[in-house]
Design a protein around this motif. Sequence first.
Motif, PDB file in Angstrom:
ATOM      1  N   ASP A  19       0.868  -1.177   0.000  1.00  0.00           N
ATOM      2  CA  ASP A  19       0.000   0.000   0.000  1.00  0.00           C
ATOM      3  C   ASP A  19       0.906   1.229   0.000  1.00  0.00           C
ATOM      4  OD1 ASP A  19      -1.911   1.971   0.424  1.00  0.00           O
ATOM      5  OD2 ASP A  19      -2.891   0.906   2.078  1.00  0.00           O
ATOM      6  N   ARG A  28       1.490   5.415  -0.664  1.00  0.00           N
ATOM      7  CA  ARG A  28       0.946   6.777  -0.744  1.00  0.00           C
ATOM      8  C   ARG A  28       2.050   7.655  -1.314  1.00  0.00           C
ATOM      9  NH1 ARG A  28      -4.017   6.445   2.275  1.00  0.00           N
ATOM     10  NH2 ARG A  28      -4.102   4.216   2.724  1.00  0.00           N
ATOM     11  N   HIS A  42       3.352  11.567  -3.109  1.00  0.00           N
ATOM     12  CA  HIS A  42       3.148  13.011  -2.988  1.00  0.00           C
ATOM     13  C   HIS A  42       2.093  13.480  -3.998  1.00  0.00           C
ATOM     14  CE1 HIS A  42       6.520  13.373  -0.271  1.00  0.00           C
ATOM     15  NE2 HIS A  42       7.262  12.667  -1.115  1.00  0.00           N
ATOM     16  N   GLN A  61       1.156  11.663  -9.846  1.00  0.00           N
ATOM     17  CA  GLN A  61       0.570  10.418 -10.335  1.00  0.00           C
ATOM     18  C   GLN A  61       1.100   9.987 -11.698  1.00  0.00           C
ATOM     19  OE1 GLN A  61      -1.074  12.934  -8.948  1.00  0.00           O
ATOM     20  NE2 GLN A  61      -2.590  12.166  -7.498  1.00  0.00           N
ATOM     21  N   LYS A 110      -4.315   2.052  -9.022  1.00  0.00           N
ATOM     22  CA  LYS A 110      -4.275   3.343  -8.342  1.00  0.00           C
ATOM     23  C   LYS A 110      -5.679   3.727  -7.889  1.00  0.00           C
ATOM     24  CE  LYS A 110      -4.160   6.097 -12.591  1.00  0.00           C
ATOM     25  NZ  LYS A 110      -3.409   7.163 -13.251  1.00  0.00           N
ATOM     26  N   SER A 169      -8.910   8.143  -3.628  1.00  0.00           N
ATOM     27  CA  SER A 169      -7.642   8.642  -3.075  1.00  0.00           C
ATOM     28  C   SER A 169      -6.597   8.578  -4.183  1.00  0.00           C
ATOM     29  CB  SER A 169      -7.199   7.778  -1.882  1.00  0.00           C
ATOM     30  OG  SER A 169      -8.180   7.794  -0.867  1.00  0.00           O
ATOM     31  N   GLU A 220      -3.698   9.630  -4.639  1.00  0.00           N
ATOM     32  CA  GLU A 220      -2.286   9.423  -4.304  1.00  0.00           C
ATOM     33  C   GLU A 220      -2.020   8.029  -3.743  1.00  0.00           C
ATOM     34  OE1 GLU A 220      -3.920  12.245  -2.882  1.00  0.00           O
ATOM     35  OE2 GLU A 220      -3.335  13.496  -4.578  1.00  0.00           O
ATOM     36  N   ARG A 221      -3.015   7.155  -3.754  1.00  0.00           N
ATOM     37  CA  ARG A 221      -2.866   5.809  -3.180  1.00  0.00           C
ATOM     38  C   ARG A 221      -2.756   4.770  -4.288  1.00  0.00           C
ATOM     39  NH1 ARG A 221      -7.016   2.528   0.770  1.00  0.00           N
ATOM     40  NH2 ARG A 221      -5.531   0.893   1.312  1.00  0.00           N
ATOM     41  N   TYR A 222      -1.782   3.890  -4.127  1.00  0.00           N
ATOM     42  CA  TYR A 222      -1.562   2.779  -5.057  1.00  0.00           C
ATOM     43  C   TYR A 222      -1.508   1.479  -4.265  1.00  0.00           C
ATOM     44  CZ  TYR A 222      -0.373   6.065  -8.754  1.00  0.00           C
ATOM     45  OH  TYR A 222      -0.429   7.063  -9.703  1.00  0.00           O
ATOM     46  N   GLN A 276       5.140   8.560   2.467  1.00  0.00           N
ATOM     47  CA  GLN A 276       5.381   7.866   3.738  1.00  0.00           C
ATOM     48  C   GLN A 276       5.862   6.466   3.390  1.00  0.00           C
ATOM     49  OE1 GLN A 276       1.262   8.312   4.912  1.00  0.00           O
ATOM     50  NE2 GLN A 276       0.947   6.116   4.810  1.00  0.00           N
TER      51      GLN A 276
END
Length: 101
Positions: free
Chosen positions: A7, A9, A11, A15, A43, A47, A49-51, A86
């Motif tokens: 998981d 996240r 910046h 993308q 992706k 959200s 910015e979440r992959y 993160q």
Amino acid sequence: MILELVDIRIHPGQQAAFDEAVQRGLSTIIGPFPGCRGWKVNKGIESAERYVVQIFWETLEDHTVRFRGSEAFAAWRAIVGPFFAQPPQVEHFEFVGKSEG
């Protein structure tokens, strides 16, 4: 077979660049690595910015010992690491069952 679920996240606003980088890293570094049986990357819609990356390994040690202890791991992180907002969350899973059809 073992599923590594990652998981990630990134910046905001990165993308398009991350789409290219993650696919390049998976296809050129992780995919050909001994013990890797394939991968998928998705992706987020809600959200952006979440992959979620799924990597299929023959054994747990193929990932946790052989890959993580190799120079290939450093090369992978050099490609995707600069995008991380993160540290990624990584877990491993064993197959139980699937739907027919």
